[in-house]
Design a protein around this motif. Structure first.
Motif, PDB file in Angstrom:
ATOM      1  N   ASP A 111      85.759  23.933  39.709  1.00 49.48           N
ATOM      2  CA  ASP A 111      86.685  25.003  40.111  1.00 49.48           C
ATOM      3  C   ASP A 111      86.433  25.450  41.550  1.00 49.48           C
ATOM      4  O   ASP A 111      86.664  26.616  41.900  1.00 49.48           O
ATOM      5  CB  ASP A 111      86.628  26.194  39.157  1.00 49.48           C
ATOM      6  N   ALA A 112      86.003  24.508  42.388  1.00 46.95           N
ATOM      7  CA  ALA A 112      85.804  24.817  43.811  1.00 46.95           C
ATOM      8  C   ALA A 112      87.096  25.301  44.459  1.00 46.95           C
ATOM      9  O   ALA A 112      87.067  26.089  45.411  1.00 46.95           O
ATOM     10  CB  ALA A 112      85.279  23.591  44.557  1.00 46.95           C
ATOM     11  N   GLY A 113      88.228  24.829  43.948  1.00 49.61           N
ATOM     12  CA  GLY A 113      89.516  25.249  44.494  1.00 49.61           C
ATOM     13  C   GLY A 113      89.703  26.752  44.468  1.00 49.61           C
ATOM     14  O   GLY A 113      90.393  27.320  45.328  1.00 49.61           O
ATOM     15  N   ARG A 114      89.094  27.419  43.473  1.00 44.17           N
ATOM     16  CA  ARG A 114      89.211  28.886  43.371  1.00 44.17           C
ATOM     17  C   ARG A 114      87.881  29.585  43.669  1.00 44.17           C
ATOM     18  O   ARG A 114      87.698  30.753  43.331  1.00 44.17           O
ATOM     19  CB  ARG A 114      89.716  29.272  41.977  1.00 44.17           C
ATOM     20  N   THR A 115      86.962  28.861  44.300  1.00 43.70           N
ATOM     21  CA  THR A 115      85.675  29.444  44.684  1.00 43.70           C
ATOM     22  C   THR A 115      85.764  30.006  46.099  1.00 43.70           C
ATOM     23  O   THR A 115      86.320  29.355  46.996  1.00 43.70           O
ATOM     24  CB  THR A 115      84.561  28.377  44.624  1.00 43.70           C
ATOM     25  N   GLU A 116      85.214  31.179  46.298  1.00 47.99           N
ATOM     26  CA  GLU A 116      85.194  31.808  47.623  1.00 47.99           C
ATOM     27  C   GLU A 116      84.418  30.899  48.587  1.00 47.99           C
ATOM     28  O   GLU A 116      83.333  30.413  48.278  1.00 47.99           O
ATOM     29  CB  GLU A 116      84.536  33.192  47.498  1.00 47.99           C
ATOM     30  N   ASN A 117      84.999  30.648  49.745  1.00 46.01           N
ATOM     31  CA  ASN A 117      84.483  29.624  50.655  1.00 46.01           C
ATOM     32  C   ASN A 117      83.047  29.866  51.112  1.00 46.01           C
ATOM     33  O   ASN A 117      82.246  28.931  51.218  1.00 46.01           O
ATOM     34  CB  ASN A 117      85.388  29.488  51.878  1.00 46.01           C
ATOM     35  N   GLU A 118      82.700  31.095  51.422  1.00 44.77           N
ATOM     36  CA  GLU A 118      81.357  31.379  51.921  1.00 44.77           C
ATOM     37  C   GLU A 118      80.300  31.052  50.865  1.00 44.77           C
ATOM     38  O   GLU A 118      79.263  30.441  51.170  1.00 44.77           O
ATOM     39  CB  GLU A 118      81.244  32.847  52.342  1.00 44.77           C
ATOM     40  N   TYR A 119      80.573  31.416  49.623  1.00 46.63           N
ATOM     41  CA  TYR A 119      79.628  31.099  48.544  1.00 46.63           C
ATOM     42  C   TYR A 119      79.592  29.595  48.292  1.00 46.63           C
ATOM     43  O   TYR A 119      78.514  29.010  48.107  1.00 46.63           O
ATOM     44  CB  TYR A 119      80.006  31.843  47.269  1.00 46.63           C
ATOM     45  N   LEU A 120      80.751  28.960  48.317  1.00 49.84           N
ATOM     46  CA  LEU A 120      80.809  27.511  48.116  1.00 49.84           C
ATOM     47  C   LEU A 120      79.972  26.799  49.171  1.00 49.84           C
ATOM     48  O   LEU A 120      79.239  25.847  48.858  1.00 49.84           O
ATOM     49  CB  LEU A 120      82.257  27.025  48.169  1.00 49.84           C
ATOM     50  N   ALA A 121      80.056  27.243  50.415  1.00 50.15           N
ATOM     51  CA  ALA A 121      79.268  26.632  51.490  1.00 50.15           C
ATOM     52  C   ALA A 121      77.773  26.784  51.227  1.00 50.15           C
ATOM     53  O   ALA A 121      76.996  25.854  51.488  1.00 50.15           O
ATOM     54  CB  ALA A 121      79.643  27.258  52.835  1.00 50.15           C
ATOM     55  N   ARG A 122      77.347  27.930  50.699  1.00 53.57           N
ATOM     56  CA  ARG A 122      75.937  28.131  50.352  1.00 53.57           C
ATOM     57  C   ARG A 122      75.497  27.132  49.291  1.00 53.57           C
ATOM     58  O   ARG A 122      74.410  26.540  49.382  1.00 53.57           O
ATOM     59  CB  ARG A 122      75.718  29.550  49.827  1.00 53.57           C
ATOM     60  N   VAL A 123      76.341  26.933  48.277  1.00 55.49           N
ATOM     61  CA  VAL A 123      76.005  25.989  47.204  1.00 55.49           C
ATOM     62  C   VAL A 123      75.920  24.573  47.755  1.00 55.49           C
ATOM     63  O   VAL A 123      74.968  23.825  47.468  1.00 55.49           O
ATOM     64  CB  VAL A 123      77.046  26.063  46.073  1.00 55.49           C
ATOM     65  N   VAL A 124      76.888  24.197  48.556  1.00 54.45           N
ATOM     66  CA  VAL A 124      76.919  22.838  49.104  1.00 54.45           C
ATOM     67  C   VAL A 124      75.688  22.577  49.968  1.00 54.45           C
ATOM     68  O   VAL A 124      75.038  21.530  49.845  1.00 54.45           O
ATOM     69  CB  VAL A 124      78.218  22.608  49.910  1.00 54.45           C
ATOM     70  N   GLU A 125      75.352  23.512  50.829  1.00 52.10           N
ATOM     71  CA  GLU A 125      74.161  23.347  51.673  1.00 52.10           C
ATOM     72  C   GLU A 125      72.907  23.194  50.819  1.00 52.10           C
ATOM     73  O   GLU A 125      72.051  22.326  51.091  1.00 52.10           O
ATOM     74  CB  GLU A 125      74.009  24.556  52.598  1.00 52.10           C
ATOM     75  N   ALA A 126      72.809  23.991  49.750  1.00 51.54           N
ATOM     76  CA  ALA A 126      71.608  23.970  48.913  1.00 51.54           C
ATOM     77  C   ALA A 126      71.473  22.664  48.137  1.00 51.54           C
ATOM     78  O   ALA A 126      70.369  22.111  48.031  1.00 51.54           O
ATOM     79  CB  ALA A 126      71.637  25.156  47.950  1.00 51.54           C
ATOM     80  N   VAL A 127      72.582  22.144  47.591  1.00 54.61           N
ATOM     81  CA  VAL A 127      72.474  20.909  46.791  1.00 54.61           C
ATOM     82  C   VAL A 127      72.227  19.699  47.680  1.00 54.61           C
ATOM     83  O   VAL A 127      71.553  18.747  47.259  1.00 54.61           O
ATOM     84  CB  VAL A 127      73.707  20.706  45.872  1.00 54.61           C
ATOM     85  N   ILE A 128      72.752  19.719  48.909  1.00 56.27           N
ATOM     86  CA  ILE A 128      72.449  18.622  49.833  1.00 56.27           C
ATOM     87  C   ILE A 128      70.961  18.653  50.185  1.00 56.27           C
ATOM     88  O   ILE A 128      70.290  17.609  50.197  1.00 56.27           O
ATOM     89  CB  ILE A 128      73.330  18.696  51.097  1.00 56.27           C
ATOM     90  N   ALA A 129      70.443  19.839  50.433  1.00 57.72           N
ATOM     91  CA  ALA A 129      69.013  19.973  50.730  1.00 57.72           C
ATOM     92  C   ALA A 129      68.157  19.510  49.555  1.00 57.72           C
ATOM     93  O   ALA A 129      67.055  18.983  49.739  1.00 57.72           O
ATOM     94  CB  ALA A 129      68.686  21.429  51.073  1.00 57.72           C
TER      95      ALA A 129
END
Length: 387
Positions: free
Chosen positions: A143-161
């Motif tokens: 449900d990334a389509g309805r996820t707030e972008n700033e929080y989504l970016a935090r998640v993406v950065e963390a899982v890549i790390a």
């Protein structure tokens, strides 16, 4: 990784099989998986191993026979899921675990009764578990389509790390408009510091009929993997259609993208999936529908017979279709009628066709489609009367 290649991730055997009535046995799954590899698919999502013994076995058996494509197994952000997926994928030459969790507030609060911080930690943990089995780990932010972008970016950065090499940005409910989805991908590209360490993937659903448009918008804004299914099969209204995104990319070369899909195999692949999964393809389906290259309107038929490109942007042979069809109906004109008579061996002049056209319309008003046998009767009667 080639800068302009768009990787094709096919989930017909997982998301496509979730359609009611589409359940496949292992033999059928292997047949489709081999055909997908021959088609040129880069990643085959073979199933959801923990969901059933049959799915576990299918993923394992597909791993044994696929030589070049990546074989992927889905899991939730649950340790047992990931362990089972890792075990099922032991047979694969190029295994990938696809794990993740919902990131929208709808999912966090209603589905998980949790918090953003807790979900962030669970996202990191599931990637770390998956890395114990393979270095090819894809994380999905459901449900990334309805996820707030700033929080989504935090998640993406963390899982890549944490070790994710692909990050899937699903429009799970098919809600986004193309510019919204494209802007979301662009936001991640521009605001996640380690985004260059992973491939961004589009997984779009078709609830509003926008899955293909959204996927292309994602690629235009930096995504380099598109998740799709043959014939657009999938939950509810379906997924992005593989044949559509591939042909959009091929026809619009100014986008600068390419895929490794052998487009001449698209129609045969569509028929195989339709027959095996017992799901008919709607006649007006783009690229692979029965009417995709059919012309019945007189205005269209006249233009097409003068130059096929007036009404066809794709050569049927380019996608493995049988060829263009002139369908004779009450909407057809004299050009199409003369063309069909000529193909049947009757060399009528313009005056002959004018007379026969009135008789043809009488037949056409009674029938949905005028067949060759009907035309032969008309032609023979006309010739007999004019001897």
């Amino acid at each position: 990784m080639p800068k302009n290649k768009v990787y094709i991730f096919d989930t017909t055997l997982r998301d496509g099989e979730q359609v009611p009535g589409c359940k496949l046995n292992t033999k059928e799954k292997i047949e489709i998986a081999l055909a997908l590899e021959e088609l040129g698919v880069d990643i085959i999502e073979a199933g959801f191993p923990i969901s059933s013994p049959g799915d576990f076995n299918s993923v394992s058996e597909i791993g044994k026979v696929i030589k070049n494509a990546v074989v992927c197994g889905l899991s939730r952000a649950v340790q047992k899921d990931i362990e089972v997926a890792g075990e099922a994928l032991r047979t694969a030459k190029r295994p990938r675990i696809h794990t993740g969790i919902g990131t929208s507030d709808f999912h966090i609060k209603s589905k998980f009764n949790s918090t953003r911080e807790d979900i962030l930690q669970r996202a990191i943990q599931c990637v770390k578990w998956a890395r114990n089995y393979t270095d090819n780990v894809e994380f999905y932010a459901e449900d990334a389509g309805r996820t707030e972008n700033e929080y989504l970016a935090r998640v993406v950065e963390a899982v890549i790390a944490a070790g994710a090499t692909t990050v899937n940005i699903p429009d799970t409910t098919g809600y986004c408009l193309p510019h919204q989805y494209g802007e979301k991908i662009a936001y991640l590209i521009n605001n996640v510091p380690n985004i260059d360490k992973a491939v961004i993937s589009c997984h779009c659903h078709n609830d509003l009929g926008l899955a293909t448009a959204n996927s292309i918008a994602g690629a235009m804004n930096g995504a380099r993997q598109i998740e799709c299914t043959i014939n657009g099969l999938g939950e509810r209204a379906g997924n992005t259609s593989l044949e559509e995104v591939v042909m959009v990319i091929q026809q619009h070369q100014t986008l600068g993208f390419y895929t490794d899909i052998k487009t001449q195999q698209l129609n045969p692949m569509s028929r195989l999936v339709s027959e095996t999964m017992r799901m008919p393809v709607q006649p007006n389906k783009a690229i692979v529908g029965a009417n995709a290259f059919s012309h019945s309107s007189g205005i269209h038929q006249d233009g097409f017979l003068k130059d096929a490109q007036t009404y066809e942007i794709i050569n049927p042979e380019q996608v493995g279709a049988d060829g263009s069809k002139i369908v004779l109906t009450a909407r057809s004109g004299r050009s199409a009628l003369a063309h069909r008579f000529h193909k049947l061996g009757f060399m009528f002049n313009r005056n002959d066709v004018d007379v026969l056209y009135e008789q043809f319309l009488s037949v056409a008003d009674r029938k949905k489609e005028v067949e060759d046998e009907d035309l032969k009767v008309l032609a023979n009667q006309y010739q007999a009367a004019t001897v």
